[in-house]
Design a protein around this motif. Structure first.
Motif, PDB file in Angstrom:
ATOM      1  N   MET C  49     -28.591   5.141  98.648  1.00 32.65           N
ATOM      2  CA  MET C  49     -28.103   4.031  98.982  1.00 32.65           C
ATOM      3  C   MET C  49     -26.966   3.613  98.421  1.00 32.65           C
ATOM      4  O   MET C  49     -26.423   2.619  98.071  1.00 32.65           O
ATOM      5  CB  MET C  49     -28.875   2.848  98.907  1.00 32.65           C
ATOM      6  N   THR C  50     -26.970   4.211  97.531  1.00 35.89           N
ATOM      7  CA  THR C  50     -25.494   4.954  96.523  1.00 35.89           C
ATOM      8  C   THR C  50     -25.150   5.573  96.373  1.00 35.89           C
ATOM      9  O   THR C  50     -25.762   7.232  96.755  1.00 35.89           O
ATOM     10  CB  THR C  50     -25.426   3.863  95.339  1.00 35.89           C
ATOM     11  N   GLY C  51     -24.204   6.510  95.383  1.00 28.11           N
ATOM     12  CA  GLY C  51     -23.788   7.733  95.644  1.00 28.11           C
ATOM     13  C   GLY C  51     -22.521   8.185  97.092  1.00 28.11           C
ATOM     14  O   GLY C  51     -22.387   7.453  97.566  1.00 28.11           O
ATOM     15  N   ASP C  52     -22.285   9.808  96.435  1.00 21.65           N
ATOM     16  CA  ASP C  52     -21.377   9.557  97.366  1.00 21.65           C
ATOM     17  C   ASP C  52     -21.715  10.369  99.188  1.00 21.65           C
ATOM     18  O   ASP C  52     -21.548   9.959 100.005  1.00 21.65           O
ATOM     19  CB  ASP C  52     -20.936  11.350  96.892  1.00 21.65           C
ATOM     20  N   ALA C  54     -24.122   7.609 100.255  1.00 26.57           N
ATOM     21  CA  ALA C  54     -24.683   6.474 100.739  1.00 26.57           C
ATOM     22  C   ALA C  54     -24.385   6.066 102.575  1.00 26.57           C
ATOM     23  O   ALA C  54     -24.509   5.464 103.299  1.00 26.57           O
ATOM     24  CB  ALA C  54     -24.178   5.191  99.445  1.00 26.57           C
ATOM     25  N   PRO C  55     -23.002   6.552 102.821  1.00 24.34           N
ATOM     26  CA  PRO C  55     -22.751   6.521 103.649  1.00 24.34           C
ATOM     27  C   PRO C  55     -23.966   6.941 104.967  1.00 24.34           C
ATOM     28  O   PRO C  55     -24.296   6.918 105.898  1.00 24.34           O
ATOM     29  CB  PRO C  55     -21.480   7.332 104.288  1.00 24.34           C
ATOM     30  N   LEU C  58     -27.075   3.760 103.533  1.00 23.26           N
ATOM     31  CA  LEU C  58     -27.709   2.488 103.849  1.00 23.26           C
ATOM     32  C   LEU C  58     -27.043   1.899 105.134  1.00 23.26           C
ATOM     33  O   LEU C  58     -27.910   0.910 105.936  1.00 23.26           O
ATOM     34  CB  LEU C  58     -26.434   2.151 102.733  1.00 23.26           C
TER      35      LEU C  58
END
Lengths: 289, 235, 426
Positions: C49-52, C54-55, C58
């Motif tokens: 959900m964070t970082g590279d 995440a797309p 999330l």
């Protein structure tokens, strides 16, 4: 042949970014003897400023470029006053503080921009210049290389033609001797980090429409800046600019004719080689006492 | 300009470098401090010019305390320090080095007149004015270092081992120029291991050993003193 | 008879969800669960959900939130006589393997998640030993994560990298003059190489010659040299195989004057690519992931409830976050719920037994268990897969490709290319 010329063009465009992004690291290290690990994040803040104020809220691009320079310069000055100056006699302390700033700036960027995909800024200058039917230079990149070159020439002029510029170089050569000339090392430190941060902010603002913007983009910037700084000679400004141009051309050519991975690996290898064979860099001088 | 040093103590990493020295240099005097390596001569100069902070004692010029001021502020009070090892800015040219000596001034006309005066003392610097300082010989670098200090219009000039590593002929030349500078009204404090040279140039001398002044007298008296002759003049 | 009944209840269920989507998005309110007397059924999402990456995590959570809110607004879901409110528990592993293991344990042991959805790759490989021993039904978007022993790991939605063959089939048929291709993509084992092997196989089957394959690392900041280098080969087709760098590469293609066909696995955030280039340039780009306001999703055989309503609800709350995974985790969630309802249990063994023993309906039609031929276990649900082309600046489905048919005929070509790139096959 076309590919060869296009590759030179690609390399020259890239060299502007490399030089602009590296120069601040060299300047701050030279004057303050602190490796500013947050330097890549200063570039990132410059790019985020353009994304937020220009792309999201519609302010004119050139205005946001200036805004990015002012904002990042401000961050640099705050770092100098509250971190580097109290840590003046403790280079390791300064370095650790700068790593703290690195994380803080990344978190702020995440907070402002949210997680998720990299941000994109539509290029304010559209279209591509085509020379002789084969060589292509996007206007956005042409703009960036012209502004980078102008900024670097101005900096060069400042450092070689003005008393304040000589004082900056004097402090980076010999702090004590500079103090004995009545040069305030605190003031010169502010000038160095101010100019270095301004260049980083400008680099970020120029890169914004050309790259993926995310809180971690500073990572690649600082690796490039390290290679350029070490190859060019730690603390040598002319060395950094020359190394930036050479490294950009080298990296671009190897990427084009072999692969990007080989280019980065051989870049790091060259850095290690320089450290072994000529630790003072291509333009550095041996310190003689 | 009169310099008063009272009960000056300096510690380096808890080791006492100066154990309480006091002396007075009258306006326009030319004095020397002699002593062996580590006696505290350099430390005395570095403390006066603000590079080192004293742990106790006072330094004042014409009655005004300067011992808490930063090095770059002390220059503006008329004290200029030619550091040991010359410490010229090697990547800058000769003339850029000299202009930096006048960093605290903005009056370009006066600066250029001062520059002419420095060139008249050291004609070789004029010849080499656009050369990088690193390309100069040791003697020329020493001249540049002194010239740079003169550019700040000093009332007190501190010199730390200006003869170190130089050929006798050059040492002679520099000595004469220092006397000339002193005659123009500049108070000069010369720190030297070459006691022979120093005592020939100055009016009055101090002998330092282990962070203390053990002796002070007129230069000719010191030159004839048994202890000084044995320990510092090699006779 | 039993099958018929399931189909009935399934339709009803999906209708409820659809109606919920319409009601909730119309009224703009979500009923508070505080008033509900239902038990809670927790489903886990162990995703970046964070970082590279995440797309690719999330947006899937946002999608599942919409589904869960709709189900709860409609009174919950009844399984084995018990009515539950659906709760989505998440753990952000930021695509780090040790965090993924921690997340798995947290979701299962603390949150009591009955099923855990994951993106796939190294993070799935890391959790597999524990999840298999513990018998936790785990889902992945990368069928190549399946191993002969991973009996509790299923891939019921995304057929990565297999579906890429449908785009190439379409391209070869519609543009028979395109005879040479270059592939540019990142050189990771999980996404880039899997997809590269698949594209190479698909091009070979279609009679298109791959004249250059440029696999780059993750440190690239400037794609000008890479694009210049491959364009010097004068390809008719430019192919990006699950590239993480579609936007900067497309920008370079635009500036360097590429006029051939572009095919890519994904084209996430294509409106940003259009902003950086032009509508004319991006038009005609072929890829594999539809927008859900696409009228072609209303055709019979598509079993996603009210795709347009889902699309609108998603974009209302998260206008800029739609990516390929936005609807995929919801598809997996819905499929699992149906099977749990039919099995009358939320326990992994019962649900997975029901899944594998009964005919499954794939979201785009069809539905066969596959995978043993390549990875050792039939835990991949495959069916038809859409071929999407940018038309007037919008992603529009052109056709549904027959993935099962292609695999049936050309499995050996695919295996050959996978072996060539050193990828794991049985």
């Amino acid at each position: 042949m076309d590919l060869f010329i296009q590759t030179i063009v690609n390399g020259i465009i890239q060299s502007g970014f490399y030089a602009l992004a590296s120069i601040g690291l060299v300047l701050v290290f030279g004057v303050m003897r602190v490796v500013n690990f947050a330097h890549g994040e200063l570039v990132m803040v410059g790019a985020y400023t353009v994304w937020l104020v220009h792309a999201q809220h519609g302010a004119p691009y050139l205005f946001t470029v200036v805004l990015a320079i002012i904002l990042v310069t401000g961050i640099g000055l705050v770092m100098e006053r509250f971190l580097f100056r109290p840590m003046m006699n403790d280079p390791l302390g300064g370095l650790i503080c700068s790593i703290g700033v690195l994380f803080i700036l990344q978190v702020i960027a995440t907070y402002v921009g949210g997680e998720g995909p990299s941000k994109q800024v539509p290029p304010p200058f559209e279209g591509t210049m085509v020379i002789m039917d084969s060589i292509r230079i996007p206007y956005q990149r042409l703009f960036s290389i012209c502004v980078s070159a102008a900024a670097l020439v101005t900096l060069w002029y400042f450092l070689t033609r003005s008393t304040l510029g000589w004082a900056v170089r004097a402090v980076s050569m010999d702090r004590e001797a500079a103090a004995l000339q009545g040069i305030s090392t605190v003031r010169i430190s502010m000038v160095a980090i101010g100019v270095g941060a301004a260049m980083a902010g400008l680099a970020g603002a120029l890169m914004a429409p050309l790259t993926n913007i995310n809180p971690h983009m500073g990572h690649n910037v600082i690796i490039t800046a390290f290679i350029v700084t070490i190859v060019g000679g730690i603390g040598s400004l002319p060395g950094a600019v020359i190394a930036a141009v050479l490294y950009a051309l080298f990296h671009t050519f190897v990427t084009t004719y072999f692969s990007g991975t080989i280019a980065t690996i051989s870049g790091l290898l060259i850095m290690v080689l320089v450290l072994i064979v000529r630790p003072t860099g291509i333009m550095g001088h041996r310190v003689s006492e | 300009m009169r310099l008063d040093v009272t009960d000056l103590k300096v510690d380096y990493h808890n080791i006492a470098a100066l154990k309480g020295i006091s002396f007075t240099v009258p306006d326009g005097a030319f004095i020397t401090m002699i002593g062996s390596n580590g006696a505290g001569k350099s430390t005395t100069l570095r403390t006066i010019s603000g590079l080192v902070k004293p742990s106790a004692g006072t330094i004042s010029v014409d009655g005004e305390r300067i011992d808490r001021a930063a090095a770059d502020k002390i220059v503006a009070m008329g004290i200029s320090h030619v550091p040991e090892g010359r410490r010229v800015f090697k990547d800058l040219t000769v003339i850029e080095n000299l202009y930096l000596g006048a960093f605290i001034y903005k009056d370009q006309d006066r600066i250029d007149r001062d520059l002419d005066e420095v060139y008249s003392h050291f004609p070789r610097l004029r010849e080499r004015s656009s050369q990088q300082a690193r390309t100069l010989s040791g003697g020329e670098q020493q001249m540049l270092s002194i010239g740079r200090a003169l550019m700040s219009r000093p009332k007190v000039l501190l010199l730390d081992e200006p003869s170190l590593g130089l050929a006798p002929l050059v040492v002679q030349e520099i000595g004469e120029i220092l006397q000339e500078i002193n005659k123009n009204g500049v108070t000069v404090i010369l720190v030297e291991q070459n006691a022979d040279l120093a005592l020939r140039l100055v009016d009055y001398g101090y002998v330092l050993e282990n962070g203390r002044i053990i002796m002070s007298d007129k230069a000719e008296n010191l030159a004839n003193n048994d202890h000084v002759r044995k320990a510092y003049l090699g006779v | 008879m039993g099958f018929q009944l399931q189909q009935e209840s399934r339709r009803k269920f999906l209708k409820q969800v659809a109606a919920g989507a319409a009601t909730v998005s119309a009224a703009g309110i979500i009923p508070s669960r505080a008033f509900s007397a239902n038990k809670t059924l927790t489903v886990g999402m162990n995703i970046p959900m964070t970082g590279d990456l995440a797309p690719w995590g999330l947006p899937g959570f946002y999608g599942c939130e919409i589904i869960a809110n709709n189900i709860n607004a409609w009174g919950g879901v009844t399984i084995g006589g018990e009515t539950y409110d659906l709760s989505i528990a998440t753990y952000d592993h930021a695509y780090e393997t040790d965090k993924a293991v921690q997340g798995m344990k947290k979701l299962v042991l603390e949150d009591d998640a009955k099923m855990v959805m994951m993106l796939g790759g190294a993070t799935v490989a890391a959790v597999l030993p524990w999840a298999t021993r513990r018998k936790v039904l785990t889902t992945t978007l990368l069928p190549s994560d399946i191993t002969p022993d991973s009996e509790y790991l299923i891939a019921t939605c995304e057929s990565h990298p297999l579906y890429n063959v449908t785009g190439v089939e379409y391209l070869a048929r519609e543009f028979p003059d395109a005879k040479t291709a270059v592939i540019v993509t990142n050189n990771d084992v999980e996404y880039g190489l899997q997809s590269t092997a698949t594209y190479q196989a698909a091009f070979e089957v279609a009679g298109i010659e791959v004249v250059d394959t440029n696999l780059h690392g993750f440190d690239v900041t400037d794609f000008a040299p890479i694009v210049s280098s491959v364009l010097a080969k004068n390809p008719d087709i430019f192919c990006m195989a699950t590239s993480f760098y579609v936007t900067p590469i497309m920008e370079q293609l635009y500036h360097q004057g590429f006029t051939g066909k572009i095919i890519s696995c994904t084209l996430d955030y294509y409106h940003e690519i259009i902003q950086k280039t032009s509508v004319d340039f991006v038009n005609g780009t072929i890829f594999q992931f539809p927008d859900f306001d696409d009228p072609a999703l209303l055709e019979s055989g598509i079993s996603f409830p009210d795709p347009a309503g889902f699309d609108a609800a998603f974009r209302k709350d998260h206008p800029n976050d739609w990516s390929a995974v936005a609807w995929e985790y919801p598809v997996i969630l819905l499929n699992w719920l149906e099977n749990a309802k039919a099995a009358g249990s939320v326990e992994s063994e019962a649900v997975i037994a029901h899944m594998t023993n009964n005919k499954q309906e794939f979201v785009f039609g069809g539905g066969d268990w596959w995978g043993s031929q390549l990875w050792g276990l039939d835990n991949v649900l495959i069916g038809r897969w859409p071929v999407v082309v940018v038309t007037d600046g919008k992603a529009r489905i052109q056709e549904y490709g027959d993935l099962a048919g292609w695999l049936e005929k050309n499995k050996d070509v695919l295996t050959k290319h996978m072996k060539n790139l050193g990828l794991r096959t049985i």
